[in-house]
Write an enzyme that holds these catalytic residues in place. Structure first.
Site, PDB file in Angstrom:
ATOM      1  N   ASP A 169      -1.834  -1.472   6.887  1.00  0.00           N
ATOM      2  CA  ASP A 169      -0.529  -1.999   7.307  1.00  0.00           C
ATOM      3  C   ASP A 169      -0.261  -1.627   8.758  1.00  0.00           C
ATOM      4  O   ASP A 169       0.310  -2.407   9.518  1.00  0.00           O
ATOM      5  CB  ASP A 169       0.615  -1.407   6.475  1.00  0.00           C
ATOM      6  N   HIS A 215       0.477   1.502   3.764  1.00  0.00           N
ATOM      7  CA  HIS A 215      -0.957   1.498   3.508  1.00  0.00           C
ATOM      8  C   HIS A 215      -1.648   1.669   4.864  1.00  0.00           C
ATOM      9  O   HIS A 215      -1.097   1.286   5.903  1.00  0.00           O
ATOM     10  CB  HIS A 215      -1.444   0.170   2.930  1.00  0.00           C
TER      11      HIS A 215
END
Length: 440
Positions: free
Chosen positions: A104, A101
């Site tokens: 992340d 993501h």
């Protein structure tokens, strides 16, 4: 820079008799299965979020892990340290792909400007890491569910300004995925659902979500992204009810908005469990609907009502999944991403390897069993026999629309039909599958 996993060179195949917990017993990347390398069949990926972002916190306890990149400090510096460890892990685990993501890999920042600047800098870092390691990006996505602004969803939010912020994240993450050579872009609607119908306009939210997905498709073509768009179904959690409940539900949604030719599915095992389905069912349904794209390989706990995201360890379950995938021609742009995390009590950093190695061996064994099922052909033969009547003149006339309901009623009467039920032989077929699983 000093290695984080300094007690390990690289995980290698040592065969089924090895007692080394940091070696593969069954996953041999170069082994040929049905004429194709095992690595190319399975297309393993490790995920960034569970592996490097989760700190071991749960609903009842604070973070339990001691990760250097999760300590207080300058956010971008820590993100770069995390990337160092992540790519060390990917290389040493010997996985060809990874997934992320946006937040992340990069600090979100306090504004859209900070978000975009931070992400741009980290995409440069990831590009260099990929070039150095040879690890590729299976898919990227945007986290449009964690920040409090998304409490009522992203695309389904009652505030169009939140909708617009989510659009910015998706644009940025998709363009980063394209730049990094990502083979897919995933859309998971973590909060695209409702907590109560008392404050929810279902038709309004469905229209918003449909328009958002149409814009995602438009942007894909606008920027020339050649990868596959994927929706990941999940029935609930964190919301009470999510609109992408399961594979069949998503198909109906895509058909409604004319997107069934543009978007495929990323099927997660644990999400199937939460929806009351088997993993096998969701994979087979996605394939039957022409929507199969990729897999998040993990497992849930049927006795628990939440997403436990454990590593897959059932050859029996996954052999049937791999059988369906092989019959359908295998993966194209998709793969097996381990959307799985170690348990909160597993605080040794090498537990990350133990979990992934066991999962990779499980899927390798499942692939071999599925290949035996394909080569033997008995299961396929019995299914074909069961439906053979549809190859008759009557069956073909029905399927080709050459007979109406009244025509069939007349046919049944004229031919004095009195069909007799034929056994489905379920017990025989279950024993046959056990033969493939356990007989050498």
């Amino acid at each position: 820079m000093q290695a984080y996993f300094d007690q390990l060179d690289r995980v290698r195949y040592e065969g089924p008799k090895t007692t080394n917990p940091l070696a593969f017993r069954h996953y041999n990347p170069d082994e040929l299965v049905l004429g194709k390398r095992m690595e190319d069949h399975l297309r393993f990926a490790a995920c960034y979020w569970h592996t490097f972002c989760w700190n071991g916190a749960d609903m009842f306890g604070v973070g339990a892990f001691d990760r250097p990149w999760q300590q207080p400090g300058e956010a971008l510096m820590l993100a770069k340290r995390k990337a160092d460890v992540a790519f060390e892990f990917f290389h040493k685990l010997n996985v060809p792909f990874y997934c992320f993501h946006d937040v992340d890999v990069s600090p979100e920042g306090a504004s859209l400007k900070e978000y975009k600047n931070n992400f741009a800098e980290m995409v440069d870092v990831l590009a260099a890491k990929q070039e150095q390691s040879g690890v590729k990006l299976l898919w990227g996505t945007a986290n449009c569910f964690t920040n409090p602004r998304y409490g009522a969803g992203a695309a389904t939010n009652p505030d169009p300004e939140v909708f617009s912020w989510a659009a910015t994240q998706v644009v940025t993450a998709m363009e980063a995925t394209k730049r990094l050579g990502g083979e897919n872009y995933v859309l998971w609607g973590g909060r695209e659902g409702y907590e109560t119908l008392l404050n929810t306009d279902l038709r309004q939210e469905r229209e918003q979500l449909g328009r958002f997905m149409q814009m995602v498709v438009e942007h894909k073509h606008k920027i020339g992204f050649q990868g596959t768009l994927l929706i990941e179904p999940k029935p609930q959690e964190p919301t009470k009810h999510q609109y992408d409940y399961d594979a069949a539900t998503v198909y109906g949604f895509l058909k409604q908005f004319g997107l069934e030719k543009e978007i495929k599915l990323n099927i997660e095992a644990n999400h199937a469990t939460l929806a009351g389905h088997s993993f096998h069912h969701e994979i087979a349904t996605a394939i039957a609907l022409g929507l199969f794209g990729s897999v998040d390989a993990n497992r849930g706990d049927a006795q628990l009502g939440w997403d436990t995201d454990q590593f897959p360890n059932s050859v029996e379950e996954n052999a049937l999944v791999m059988y369906e995938i092989l019959k359908a021609g295998g993966f194209t742009t998709g793969g097996l991403n381990f959307d799985a995390k170690v348990r909160r009590q597993s605080t040794d950093k090498y537990d990350l390897f133990y979990g992934h190695i066991g999962a990779m061996d499980t899927m390798a064994l499942a692939l071999k069993v599925a290949a035996r099922m394909i080569e033997d052909g008995e299961l396929d033969k019995r299914v074909a026999q069961r439906y053979s009547g549809w190859n008759s003149e009557l069956g073909q006339q029905i399927l080709k629309g050459q007979m109406s309901l009244s025509d069939l009623a007349k046919y049944a009467q004229d031919h004095n039909l009195s069909p007799v039920h034929q056994s489905g032989h379920q017990e025989l077929l279950e024993s046959l599958v056990n033969h493939y699983l356990f007989d050498k």
